[in-house]
Design a protein around this motif. Sequence first.
Motif, mmCIF file in Angstrom:
data_model
loop_
_atom_site.group_PDB
_atom_site.id
_atom_site.type_symbol
_atom_site.label_atom_id
_atom_site.label_comp_id
_atom_site.label_asym_id
_atom_site.label_seq_id
_atom_site.Cartn_x
_atom_site.Cartn_y
_atom_site.Cartn_z
ATOM 1 N N MET A 82 -5.329 -3.562 1.861
ATOM 2 C CA MET A 82 -6.257 -3.793 2.963
ATOM 3 C C MET A 82 -7.599 -3.174 2.631
ATOM 4 N N ASP A 83 -8.643 -3.689 3.236
ATOM 5 C CA ASP A 83 -9.981 -3.136 3.069
ATOM 6 C C ASP A 83 -10.251 -2.211 4.242
ATOM 7 N N PRO A 140 -5.058 3.421 -0.753
ATOM 8 C CA PRO A 140 -6.226 3.145 0.096
ATOM 9 C C PRO A 140 -5.896 3.186 1.586
ATOM 10 N N LEU A 141 -4.710 2.712 1.947
ATOM 11 C CA LEU A 141 -4.269 2.746 3.338
ATOM 12 C C LEU A 141 -4.112 4.191 3.807
ATOM 13 N N PHE A 142 -3.419 5.005 3.009
ATOM 14 C CA PHE A 142 -3.183 6.394 3.384
ATOM 15 C C PHE A 142 -4.481 7.204 3.373
ATOM 16 N N ASP A 143 -5.342 6.951 2.404
ATOM 17 C CA ASP A 143 -6.613 7.682 2.332
ATOM 18 C C ASP A 143 -7.469 7.404 3.563
ATOM 19 N N ALA A 144 -7.469 6.159 4.021
ATOM 20 C CA ALA A 144 -8.267 5.801 5.191
ATOM 21 C C ALA A 144 -7.737 6.484 6.441
ATOM 22 N N LEU A 145 -6.411 6.546 6.580
ATOM 23 C CA LEU A 145 -5.815 7.228 7.728
ATOM 24 C C LEU A 145 -6.113 8.723 7.685
ATOM 25 N N THR A 146 -6.002 9.322 6.521
ATOM 26 C CA THR A 146 -6.296 10.752 6.373
ATOM 27 C C THR A 146 -7.757 11.042 6.689
ATOM 28 N N ASP A 147 -8.651 10.186 6.216
ATOM 29 C CA ASP A 147 -10.080 10.362 6.477
ATOM 30 C C ASP A 147 -10.373 10.262 7.974
ATOM 31 N N LEU A 148 -9.699 9.345 8.646
ATOM 32 C CA LEU A 148 -9.867 9.196 10.094
ATOM 33 C C LEU A 148 -9.466 10.476 10.814
ATOM 34 N N LEU A 149 -8.342 11.065 10.397
ATOM 35 C CA LEU A 149 -7.862 12.301 11.025
ATOM 36 C C LEU A 149 -8.786 13.483 10.731
ATOM 37 N N ARG A 150 -9.310 13.542 9.521
ATOM 38 C CA ARG A 150 -10.208 14.647 9.168
ATOM 39 C C ARG A 150 -11.523 14.546 9.925
ATOM 40 N N ASP A 151 -11.984 13.331 10.165
ATOM 41 C CA ASP A 151 -13.182 13.168 10.980
ATOM 42 C C ASP A 151 -12.917 13.644 12.413
ATOM 43 N N ALA A 152 -11.727 13.371 12.923
ATOM 44 C CA ALA A 152 -11.363 13.831 14.264
ATOM 45 C C ALA A 152 -11.316 15.351 14.310
ATOM 46 N N VAL A 170 4.448 12.822 6.452
ATOM 47 C CA VAL A 170 5.267 12.257 7.524
ATOM 48 C C VAL A 170 4.564 11.056 8.158
ATOM 49 N N LEU A 171 3.275 11.205 8.400
ATOM 50 C CA LEU A 171 2.510 10.096 8.968
ATOM 51 C C LEU A 171 2.534 8.884 8.043
ATOM 52 N N HIS A 172 2.334 9.134 6.763
ATOM 53 C CA HIS A 172 2.327 8.033 5.790
ATOM 54 C C HIS A 172 3.685 7.349 5.723
ATOM 55 N N ALA A 173 4.745 8.156 5.744
ATOM 56 C CA ALA A 173 6.098 7.597 5.684
ATOM 57 C C ALA A 173 6.378 6.738 6.913
ATOM 58 N N LEU A 174 5.892 7.187 8.063
ATOM 59 C CA LEU A 174 6.088 6.415 9.285
ATOM 60 C C LEU A 174 5.360 5.077 9.196
ATOM 61 N N ILE A 175 4.151 5.116 8.656
ATOM 62 C CA ILE A 175 3.382 3.882 8.521
ATOM 63 C C ILE A 175 4.126 2.889 7.627
ATOM 64 N N VAL A 176 4.648 3.384 6.509
ATOM 65 C CA VAL A 176 5.395 2.506 5.602
ATOM 66 C C VAL A 176 6.602 1.913 6.318
ATOM 67 N N LYS A 177 7.323 2.763 7.056
ATOM 68 C CA LYS A 177 8.526 2.296 7.753
ATOM 69 C C LYS A 177 8.189 1.260 8.821
ATOM 70 N N ARG A 178 7.224 1.561 9.662
ATOM 71 C CA ARG A 178 6.959 0.690 10.802
ATOM 72 C C ARG A 178 6.124 -0.525 10.444
ATOM 73 N N LEU A 179 5.151 -0.369 9.556
ATOM 74 C CA LEU A 179 4.253 -1.483 9.263
ATOM 75 C C LEU A 179 4.718 -2.355 8.117
ATOM 76 N N ILE A 180 5.445 -1.771 7.178
ATOM 77 C CA ILE A 180 5.765 -2.499 5.956
ATOM 78 C C ILE A 180 7.215 -2.948 5.913
ATOM 79 N N LEU A 181 8.134 -2.058 6.282
ATOM 80 C CA LEU A 181 9.545 -2.380 6.136
ATOM 81 C C LEU A 181 10.102 -3.191 7.292
ATOM 82 N N GLU A 182 9.482 -3.113 8.472
ATOM 83 C CA GLU A 182 9.971 -3.898 9.597
ATOM 84 C C GLU A 182 9.726 -5.378 9.329
#
Length: 205
Positions: A82-83, A140-152, A170-182
């Motif tokens: 994703m971009d 890139p997906l995980f880096d963007a999520l981490t950057d969002l949290l650090r800005d917060a 844990v957050l990254h693993a959840l994203i993989v489980k819910r967004l990718i594996l479902e």
Amino acid sequence: MPNRSNSAGLRTTARSVRTRRGAAEVEQAISDAVVVELAEVGFGRLTFDSVAERAGTGKSPLYRRWPDTTALVIDTLGKLGMDPAGYVRTGILRDDLIGFTRYMTSTHQGVKGAAFRSLLGEAQRDPELLERFKAEVLDPLFDALTDLLRDAAKRGEVSSERLTPVVLEVLHALIVKRLILETHDLTTEDITEMVDQILLPLVVV
């Protein structure tokens, strides 16, 4: 019967008619064909013949550039990612977690999502494929999520001390489980529940 609809916006969803095209167009057709083949038949059954047929080209362009199908798929991995720049942040953590997750979901639906999932098992058996998969699709997906949290955290919405490597993992693993594996697409209600019950409690003191 396999579904050849293209909800991910790829240009190649059916066997293309061969026409005179430039090198860039042929390369794009090949790349799109690889993604659709991954979605429909998987990595193990993908061949130069099937990709060439779907792309509407001869096999010579493939053999000239790639020594085998693994190399071809590795070079195509970027299309599965994703971009992150496509999501415009609101500056409010909860809204951004929901909005960003919805954006990620939209980019991993349909044929692209199916191709994404088909590679997960294969990547575990191929070190080079796994490394490129992580670098070009997951990171890139995980880096963007981490950057969002650090800005917060900079805005004071969360404590930077909460953004430990373990919490982020844990957050990254959840994203993989819910967004990718479902196998079903997440609804807005699913995403909101995930954010309110899991993501926010992990990072908000």
